[in-house]
Design a protein around this motif. Structure first.
Motif, PDB file in Angstrom:
ATOM      1  N   GLN A   8      60.145  -9.919  60.400  1.00 47.74           N
ATOM      2  CA  GLN A   8      58.763 -10.336  60.177  1.00 47.74           C
ATOM      3  C   GLN A   8      58.238 -10.994  61.455  1.00 47.74           C
ATOM      4  O   GLN A   8      58.994 -11.665  62.179  1.00 47.74           O
ATOM      5  N   MET A  13      54.631  -6.664  68.669  1.00 47.94           N
ATOM      6  CA  MET A  13      54.819  -5.703  67.590  1.00 47.94           C
ATOM      7  C   MET A  13      55.407  -4.399  68.115  1.00 47.94           C
ATOM      8  O   MET A  13      56.321  -3.829  67.518  1.00 47.94           O
ATOM      9  N   LEU A  46      57.488  -2.863  65.048  1.00 46.44           N
ATOM     10  CA  LEU A  46      57.013  -3.345  63.753  1.00 46.44           C
ATOM     11  C   LEU A  46      55.728  -2.624  63.359  1.00 46.44           C
ATOM     12  O   LEU A  46      55.055  -2.011  64.202  1.00 46.44           O
ATOM     13  N   ASP A  95      54.254  -5.842  58.708  1.00 47.31           N
ATOM     14  CA  ASP A  95      55.292  -6.827  59.028  1.00 47.31           C
ATOM     15  C   ASP A  95      54.707  -8.098  59.646  1.00 47.31           C
ATOM     16  O   ASP A  95      55.453  -9.038  59.942  1.00 47.31           O
TER      17      ASP A  95
END
Length: 232
Positions: A2, A76, A81, A85
């Motif tokens: 995350q 990211m 991701l 997320d």
């Protein structure tokens, strides 16, 4: 993994600004959950740790608010991701101070940090909207968000930040309901079911009755002795 992003502006000048409540939120999470020291990367500062079973990267962009998307997009892409997320913590003029809401997707409502993130990664990320209230007129918004929290606001601010940290593990697990409950327990702690009944004041014990002495002792003379004594 995350990616939790706190929005704000870098530098001591802005550290306690209302616009920096996103920075304050991820700072509290990092401190309370034992994340390692912040280090520079992705045009910001990052720290990595775990919230429950979830691996979480905390990010504070140092591009200044209006270019936050550059930092978020870079992080990211590096970790491969998706927007789903990403969780962004930011100030929200349209919520009263102390109010917190979680929102998935949607527009940026004129928030320049969100506008920049929209431009770099799209709209399908989660936002944690941290209410700071509105100054009453749009011409005063810029000065308001770039001013420090007042001393009188410190109590509710601390409650919100503690609540966000308390619920961070649930948020990382995708349970926004439990996250919101954790915030509510800090901001509006439950009152007792009723005022405690006051026990009646204990009355001092009544003093023991003092034995009353009889006026005369019982007459133990025999009838004959009484008759004799009568005529003496």
């Amino acid at each position: 993994m995350q990616l939790f992003v706190g929005l704000g502006n870098p530098g001591a000048k802005y550290a306690r600004n209302r616009h920096n409540i996103g920075f304050l939120a991820v700072d509290r999470i990092a401190e309370d959950h034992g994340f390692p020291p912040w280090r520079s990367k992705f045009q910001g500062v990052i720290t990595e740790g775990r919230l429950g079973t979830e691996k979480v990267l905390l990010l504070k962009p140092e591009t200044f608010m209006n270019l936050s998307g550059q930092s978020v997009g870079e992080a990211m892409r590096f970790y491969k991701l998706t927007p789903e997320d990403v969780v962004v913590f930011h100030d929200e003029l349209d919520l009263a101070p102390g109010k917190v809401r979680v929102k998935q997707g949607g527009g940026h409502a004129g928030h320049n940090g969100l506008r920049s993130i929209h431009g770099h990664i799209g709209a399908e990320y989660t936002r944690v909207r941290l209410g700071i209230g509105h100054p009453g007129h749009r011409d005063r918004v810029s000065a308001y968000v770039l001013s420090d929290f007042a001393k009188a606001e410190q109590d509710w601010l601390d409650d919100v930040l503690r609540g966000v940290s308390d619920g961070a593990t649930d948020l990382a697990a995708g349970d926004s309901g439990r996250f919101m409950n954790a915030v509510a327990l800090r901001v509006n702690p439950p009152r007792s079911s009723g005022a405690a009944k006051t026990a009646p004041a204990s009355q001092p014990p009544e003093p023991a009755a003092t034995p009353v002495e009889p006026d005369t002792a019982p007459d133990a003379r025999s009838p004959l002795q009484k008759l004799v004594d009568k005529f003496r």
